[in-house]
Design a protein around this motif. Structure first.
Motif, PDB file in Angstrom:
ATOM      1  N   TYR A 359       0.826  -1.205   0.000  1.00 47.54           N
ATOM      2  CA  TYR A 359       0.000   0.000   0.000  1.00 47.54           C
ATOM      3  C   TYR A 359       0.860   1.254   0.000  1.00 47.54           C
ATOM      4  O   TYR A 359       1.895   1.323   0.666  1.00 47.54           O
ATOM      5  CB  TYR A 359      -0.895   0.023   1.239  1.00 47.54           C
ATOM      6  CG  TYR A 359      -1.840  -1.147   1.345  1.00 47.54           C
ATOM      7  CD1 TYR A 359      -2.904  -1.290   0.458  1.00 47.54           C
ATOM      8  CD2 TYR A 359      -1.677  -2.103   2.336  1.00 47.54           C
ATOM      9  CE1 TYR A 359      -3.777  -2.360   0.557  1.00 47.54           C
ATOM     10  CE2 TYR A 359      -2.543  -3.171   2.450  1.00 47.54           C
ATOM     11  CZ  TYR A 359      -3.593  -3.300   1.558  1.00 47.54           C
ATOM     12  OH  TYR A 359      -4.444  -4.370   1.658  1.00 47.54           O
ATOM     13  N   ASP A 360       0.389   2.258  -0.726  1.00 46.10           N
ATOM     14  CA  ASP A 360       1.049   3.562  -0.690  1.00 46.10           C
ATOM     15  C   ASP A 360       0.795   4.268   0.642  1.00 46.10           C
ATOM     16  O   ASP A 360       1.638   5.032   1.116  1.00 46.10           O
ATOM     17  CB  ASP A 360       0.536   4.440  -1.828  1.00 46.10           C
ATOM     18  CG  ASP A 360       0.884   3.865  -3.184  1.00 46.10           C
ATOM     19  OD1 ASP A 360       2.024   4.078  -3.641  1.00 46.10           O
ATOM     20  OD2 ASP A 360       0.030   3.192  -3.784  1.00 46.10           O
ATOM     21  N   MET A 361      -0.364   4.013   1.215  1.00 44.47           N
ATOM     22  CA  MET A 361      -0.737   4.679   2.450  1.00 44.47           C
ATOM     23  C   MET A 361      -1.840   3.878   3.121  1.00 44.47           C
ATOM     24  O   MET A 361      -2.590   3.163   2.457  1.00 44.47           O
ATOM     25  CB  MET A 361      -1.222   6.100   2.135  1.00 44.47           C
ATOM     26  CG  MET A 361      -1.481   6.981   3.353  1.00 44.47           C
ATOM     27  SD  MET A 361      -3.193   6.863   3.907  1.00 44.47           S
ATOM     28  CE  MET A 361      -4.036   7.797   2.603  1.00 44.47           C
ATOM     29  N   SER A 362      -1.925   3.975   4.448  1.00 39.72           N
ATOM     30  CA  SER A 362      -2.981   3.273   5.191  1.00 39.72           C
ATOM     31  C   SER A 362      -3.524   4.163   6.300  1.00 39.72           C
ATOM     32  O   SER A 362      -2.790   4.975   6.883  1.00 39.72           O
ATOM     33  CB  SER A 362      -2.449   1.977   5.820  1.00 39.72           C
ATOM     34  OG  SER A 362      -2.033   1.059   4.841  1.00 39.72           O
ATOM     35  N   TYR A 363      -4.809   3.975   6.601  1.00 40.94           N
ATOM     36  CA  TYR A 363      -5.413   4.517   7.822  1.00 40.94           C
ATOM     37  C   TYR A 363      -5.434   3.373   8.827  1.00 40.94           C
ATOM     38  O   TYR A 363      -6.076   2.345   8.585  1.00 40.94           O
ATOM     39  CB  TYR A 363      -6.825   5.030   7.546  1.00 40.94           C
ATOM     40  CG  TYR A 363      -6.855   6.200   6.597  1.00 40.94           C
ATOM     41  CD1 TYR A 363      -6.563   7.489   7.038  1.00 40.94           C
ATOM     42  CD2 TYR A 363      -7.169   6.021   5.246  1.00 40.94           C
ATOM     43  CE1 TYR A 363      -6.588   8.574   6.168  1.00 40.94           C
ATOM     44  CE2 TYR A 363      -7.189   7.096   4.363  1.00 40.94           C
ATOM     45  CZ  TYR A 363      -6.902   8.361   4.834  1.00 40.94           C
ATOM     46  OH  TYR A 363      -6.916   9.428   3.966  1.00 40.94           O
ATOM     47  N   MET A 364      -4.758   3.554   9.938  1.00 38.41           N
ATOM     48  CA  MET A 364      -4.504   2.441  10.861  1.00 38.41           C
ATOM     49  C   MET A 364      -4.994   2.794  12.263  1.00 38.41           C
ATOM     50  O   MET A 364      -4.702   3.877  12.774  1.00 38.41           O
ATOM     51  CB  MET A 364      -3.000   2.145  10.886  1.00 38.41           C
ATOM     52  CG  MET A 364      -2.441   1.778   9.515  1.00 38.41           C
ATOM     53  SD  MET A 364      -0.648   2.079   9.343  1.00 38.41           S
ATOM     54  CE  MET A 364      -0.599   3.873   9.185  1.00 38.41           C
ATOM     55  N   PHE A 365      -5.725   1.870  12.888  1.00 37.64           N
ATOM     56  CA  PHE A 365      -6.300   2.099  14.204  1.00 37.64           C
ATOM     57  C   PHE A 365      -6.265   0.799  15.004  1.00 37.64           C
ATOM     58  O   PHE A 365      -6.210  -0.277  14.426  1.00 37.64           O
ATOM     59  CB  PHE A 365      -7.757   2.547  14.103  1.00 37.64           C
ATOM     60  CG  PHE A 365      -8.022   3.551  13.015  1.00 37.64           C
ATOM     61  CD1 PHE A 365      -7.791   4.895  13.244  1.00 37.64           C
ATOM     62  CD2 PHE A 365      -8.486   3.156  11.767  1.00 37.64           C
ATOM     63  CE1 PHE A 365      -8.023   5.828  12.241  1.00 37.64           C
ATOM     64  CE2 PHE A 365      -8.722   4.075  10.763  1.00 37.64           C
ATOM     65  CZ  PHE A 365      -8.492   5.423  11.011  1.00 37.64           C
ATOM     66  N   PHE A 366      -6.346   0.908  16.316  1.00 36.24           N
ATOM     67  CA  PHE A 366      -6.615  -0.312  17.074  1.00 36.24           C
ATOM     68  C   PHE A 366      -8.106  -0.355  17.393  1.00 36.24           C
ATOM     69  O   PHE A 366      -8.789   0.664  17.455  1.00 36.24           O
ATOM     70  CB  PHE A 366      -5.732  -0.462  18.316  1.00 36.24           C
ATOM     71  CG  PHE A 366      -5.924   0.556  19.404  1.00 36.24           C
ATOM     72  CD1 PHE A 366      -7.025   0.517  20.254  1.00 36.24           C
ATOM     73  CD2 PHE A 366      -4.967   1.532  19.619  1.00 36.24           C
ATOM     74  CE1 PHE A 366      -7.189   1.428  21.266  1.00 36.24           C
ATOM     75  CE2 PHE A 366      -5.115   2.458  20.639  1.00 36.24           C
ATOM     76  CZ  PHE A 366      -6.233   2.406  21.460  1.00 36.24           C
ATOM     77  N   TYR A 367      -8.617  -1.548  17.573  1.00 30.48           N
ATOM     78  CA  TYR A 367     -10.054  -1.790  17.702  1.00 30.48           C
ATOM     79  C   TYR A 367     -10.636  -1.064  18.909  1.00 30.48           C
ATOM     80  O   TYR A 367     -10.104  -1.122  20.011  1.00 30.48           O
ATOM     81  CB  TYR A 367     -10.331  -3.284  17.809  1.00 30.48           C
ATOM     82  CG  TYR A 367     -11.793  -3.613  18.037  1.00 30.48           C
ATOM     83  CD1 TYR A 367     -12.757  -3.273  17.096  1.00 30.48           C
ATOM     84  CD2 TYR A 367     -12.204  -4.265  19.202  1.00 30.48           C
ATOM     85  CE1 TYR A 367     -14.087  -3.568  17.302  1.00 30.48           C
ATOM     86  CE2 TYR A 367     -13.534  -4.563  19.415  1.00 30.48           C
ATOM     87  CZ  TYR A 367     -14.476  -4.216  18.457  1.00 30.48           C
ATOM     88  OH  TYR A 367     -15.798  -4.511  18.678  1.00 30.48           O
ATOM     89  N   SER A 368     -11.754  -0.389  18.656  1.00 31.82           N
ATOM     90  CA  SER A 368     -12.499   0.307  19.700  1.00 31.82           C
ATOM     91  C   SER A 368     -13.944  -0.182  19.623  1.00 31.82           C
ATOM     92  O   SER A 368     -14.642   0.087  18.644  1.00 31.82           O
ATOM     93  CB  SER A 368     -12.425   1.822  19.473  1.00 31.82           C
ATOM     94  OG  SER A 368     -13.266   2.522  20.359  1.00 31.82           O
ATOM     95  N   GLU A 369     -14.374  -0.913  20.632  1.00 37.60           N
ATOM     96  CA  GLU A 369     -15.723  -1.483  20.612  1.00 37.60           C
ATOM     97  C   GLU A 369     -16.772  -0.379  20.623  1.00 37.60           C
ATOM     98  O   GLU A 369     -16.730   0.527  21.446  1.00 37.60           O
ATOM     99  CB  GLU A 369     -15.931  -2.385  21.826  1.00 37.60           C
ATOM    100  CG  GLU A 369     -17.287  -3.069  21.827  1.00 37.60           C
ATOM    101  CD  GLU A 369     -17.455  -4.019  23.017  1.00 37.60           C
ATOM    102  OE1 GLU A 369     -17.147  -5.211  22.860  1.00 37.60           O
ATOM    103  OE2 GLU A 369     -17.849  -3.538  24.097  1.00 37.60           O
ATOM    104  N   ARG A 370     -17.725  -0.474  19.695  1.00 38.98           N
ATOM    105  CA  ARG A 370     -18.783   0.524  19.613  1.00 38.98           C
ATOM    106  C   ARG A 370     -20.092  -0.101  20.042  1.00 38.98           C
ATOM    107  O   ARG A 370     -20.539  -1.116  19.466  1.00 38.98           O
ATOM    108  CB  ARG A 370     -18.928   1.078  18.185  1.00 38.98           C
ATOM    109  CG  ARG A 370     -17.640   1.478  17.494  1.00 38.98           C
ATOM    110  CD  ARG A 370     -16.697   2.292  18.363  1.00 38.98           C
ATOM    111  NE  ARG A 370     -17.217   3.589  18.708  1.00 38.98           N
ATOM    112  CZ  ARG A 370     -17.152   4.094  19.929  1.00 38.98           C
ATOM    113  NH1 ARG A 370     -16.605   3.399  20.919  1.00 38.98           N
ATOM    114  NH2 ARG A 370     -17.630   5.291  20.187  1.00 38.98           N
ATOM    115  N   PRO A 371     -20.740   0.442  21.065  1.00 38.47           N
ATOM    116  CA  PRO A 371     -22.009  -0.105  21.546  1.00 38.47           C
ATOM    117  C   PRO A 371     -23.045  -0.197  20.423  1.00 38.47           C
ATOM    118  O   PRO A 371     -23.152   0.700  19.591  1.00 38.47           O
ATOM    119  CB  PRO A 371     -22.439   0.903  22.612  1.00 38.47           C
ATOM    120  CG  PRO A 371     -21.162   1.529  23.079  1.00 38.47           C
ATOM    121  CD  PRO A 371     -20.293   1.591  21.863  1.00 38.47           C
TER     122      PRO A 371
END
Length: 473
Positions: A359-371
Motif C-alpha cells: 500500500y502507498d498509504m494506510s489509515y490504521m487504528f486499534f479496535y475500539s468497541e462501539r455499543p
C-alpha cells in the motif's frame, strides 16, 4: 482523525444589541453559525449541505464560535476517541454559552443518532440534536430551541439524498470538492456503527450529480471526489428511459463533463468493485489512478468475524486484478489492529498481506468497541489494550517503510500534478497531488503558475509522505 471545518467570513462585530450582517455571495445574514466536523469526508460533505440550508434560512457562517448564535458539531461515532473529543468541545462551547444567553449548541451526525438521550438528559450540553437524514428540519428545530425547548430529530430515511441542495463550499481551496453520490450502508460489518447511524443505502440520482460536477467545473474547480460509504454499490434507475446507472456508468458520465476535470472516488468495498469500473478508469485519463480498498485484517478467520464477506486469498486476487488493468494504480487501505480474539498469527497475517499489497498509504487504528454493533453483541473485546497498541505500532512501522519504498520508486518519473495551493512548509513552493493521490511539492520559480493549474513535475526526491520535484516546462 479530527479536523475542524468552518467558513472564514469577515465579521463586522457587534453594534449595540444586534450583530452587523454577515455578507456572503451577495446575501446578508443577520445571524451567524459556526460548524466543526469530525471523522470521515462524508461528514465534511454533510456540513456543506447544512451550511446551504442555514444560508437559506438567514444564517451566515463565521469562523469564530464565540460570536456565533448557533454552534454545531458534526460528529463521528467510529471510534471512542472521536466521541470524547466531541464531549470536550461541547464543554468548551458551554462555557462560552454561560456568558452568551441565547446561543444555541447543536450536535449533528452519527453521535447525534447514537447518543441523543445521553446528550440531552445526562450531560445537558446541547439544545439541538439532529441525525444525518434530518438536516432539512434544522431551521424548525432552531426555532423550537429558541423557545427554551430541547429540539430533536434523529429519524432515519429510506430515500433522503439531499440531491436538490447545492452545498456551500466551506473553507474551499477552489480547486477540489467533494460530491456525495449516495448515503447509508448495507454491509453490516460487525465492528461498524454506520448502518445504525446512517441507515440503509440509497443512491442519489445521476442527473443531479453530473449537474453539480458541471457547476463546480464552471466555477473553476478542477477535481471532484465522489463520496459514499460504498460507492461501488451505487445504483440508480432512470425512469425516463428505464436505464440502470451503475457506478461504472456514473464514473463515465462525470469524466465526460470535461477532460480537464479530475475524478476521484471513495470508499470502495473490495467485494463490490467490478471489472467494469476498472475498465472505465483505464479508458479515461482524467479518472485518477487511485483506489482506497479497505482490508481491515489480513486474517481470513478475523475477516469472517468482521463479516467482511471475503477471504485473504480473494482480496489478494482483487489487488492483482486491479494492478493488471491499472498497473500504475495507487492503493491505500484501512487496517484495524486487535479485533476480538485476534491472535499473534492473525496479526502476522495482516503484516504479510500489507507486504503483498504494498500500500502507498494506510489509515490504521486499534479496535475500539462501539455499543450497538454486531461485534459488541456477539464477541468479547478480549485483546488487552497494550497488545493492541503494540500491534498497531508494528503496522504503522511497516506502512512507513512501504510508503517510503513506494515513493523512492517514483524518483525520476514525471507526473501531471494539479496545484492545490502553497506548500504547508514554505510559500515559495507549490503543493499538489498526482493521479495516484500522492502529495507533490515543488518550487514556484518564475513559471507563472497558479493554483488550479496542471503542471508536469519530475520527481527528484521524497520523504515517506511527500514527493519532491521540479516543474518540467
Amino acid at each position: 482523525m479530527l479536523e475542524s471545518l468552518s467558513s472564514k467570513v469577515h465579521d463586522e462585530g457587534r453594534q449595540g444589541e444586534a450583530y452587523a450582517p454577515v455578507v456572503a455571495d451577495g446575501r446578508e445574514f443577520r445571524k451567524k453559525f459556526y460548524i466543526e466536523s469530525y471523522g470521515c469526508q462524508m461528514n465534511f460533505s454533510d456540513s456543506e449541505i447544512v451550511a446551504s440550508i442555514l444560508n437559506d434560512n438567514g444564517f451566515g457562517a463565521t469562523g469564530n464560535y464565540a460570536e456565533a448564535d448557533l454552534v454545531l458539531l458534526n460528529t463521528c461515532s467510529i471510534r471512542e476517541k472521536a466521541e470524547q473529543t466531541v464531549r470536550n468541545r461541547l464543554q468548551v462551547f458551554q462555557q462560552v454559552k454561560d456568558n452568551r444567553p441565547g446561543m444555541l449548541i447543536g450536535v449533528l451526525g452519527c453521535m447525534a443518532e447514537r447518543l441523543k438521550e445521553k446528550f440531552l438528559e445526562e450531560e445537558k450540553l446541547v439544545d439541538i440534536v439532529v441525525g444525518p437524514d434530518a438536516y432539512r428540519t434544522l431551521p424548525g428545530l432552531v426555532a423550537e430551541a429558541e423557545t427554551g425547548q430541547k429540539a430533536v430529530n434523529v429519524l432515519l430515511s429510506r430515500d433522503e439524498t439531499y440531491a436538490d441542495i447545492s452545498p456551500v463550499r466551506l473553507d474551499s481551496n477552489g480547486v477540489t470538492a467533494f460530491v456525495s453520490i449516495m448515503r447509508g450502508c448495507n454491509n453490516m460489518c460487525s465492528f461498524c456503527v454506520v448502518p445504525f447511524t446512517r441507515g440503509r443505502e440509497r443512491s442519489r440520482d445521476a442527473i443531479s450529480i453530473v449537474r453539480e460536477c458541471t457547476d463546480l467545473f464552471n466555477k473553476g474547480f478542477k477535481e471532484v471526489t465522489l463520496l459514499g460509504q460504498n460507492v461501488d454499490s451505487y445504483y440508480w434507475l432512470d425512469e425516463t428511459n428505464g436505464r440502470a446507472v451503475t457506478f461504472a456508468h456514473l464514473l463515465e458520465m462525470v469524466a465526460l463533463v470535461d477532460p480537464s476535470l479530475r475524478v476521484r472516488f471513495s470508499t470502495s468495498h473490495p467485494k463490490d468493485i467490478t471489472d467494469e469500473v476498472l475498465q472505465t478508469m483505464a479508458r479515461y485519463e482524467n479518472i485518477c489512478r487511485y483506489i482506497h480498498l479497505p482490508v481491515q485484517s489480513g486474517s481470513t478467520r478475523v475477516l469472517q468475524l468482521m463479516n467482511r464477506t471475503y477471504t485473504r486469498e480473494w482480496y489478494q486476487a482483487k489487488v492483482q486484478r486491479i494492478l493488471s488493468v491499472l498497473p500504475d494504480c495507487g492503493l491505500s487501505t484501512d487496517i484495524i489492529a486487535g479485533f476480538c480474539s485476534e491472535t499473534e498469527e492473525d496479526h502476522q497475517d495482516t503484516l504479510s498481506l500489507m507486504e503483498y499489497a504494498r500500500y502507498d498509504m494506510s489509515y490504521m487504528f486499534f479496535y475500539s468497541e462501539r455499543p450497538g454493533t454486531l461485534a459488541a453483541r456477539r464477541y468479547k473485546d478480549d485483546v488487552p489494550e497494550e497488545v493492541k497498541k503494540r500491534r498497531l505500532e508494528e503496522i504503522v512501522r511497516l506502512q512507513n517503510r512501504l510508503s517510503l519504498e513506494k515513493n523512492k520508486e517514483d524518483i525520476g518519473k514525471i507526473f501531471t500534478v494539479l496545484i492545490e495551493g502553497d506548500s504547508k512548509k514554505s510559500a515559495a513552493d507549490w503543493r499538489g497531488r498526482n493521479s495516484q493521490n500522492k502529495v507533490v511539492v515543488f518550487p514556484k520559480g518564475d513559471a507563472g503558475l497558479q493554483k488550479g493549474d496542471y503542471v508536469q513535475v519530475r520527481i527528484d526526491g521524497c520523504t515517506g509522505a511527500t514527493l519532491i520535484g521540479r516543474p518540467v516546462i
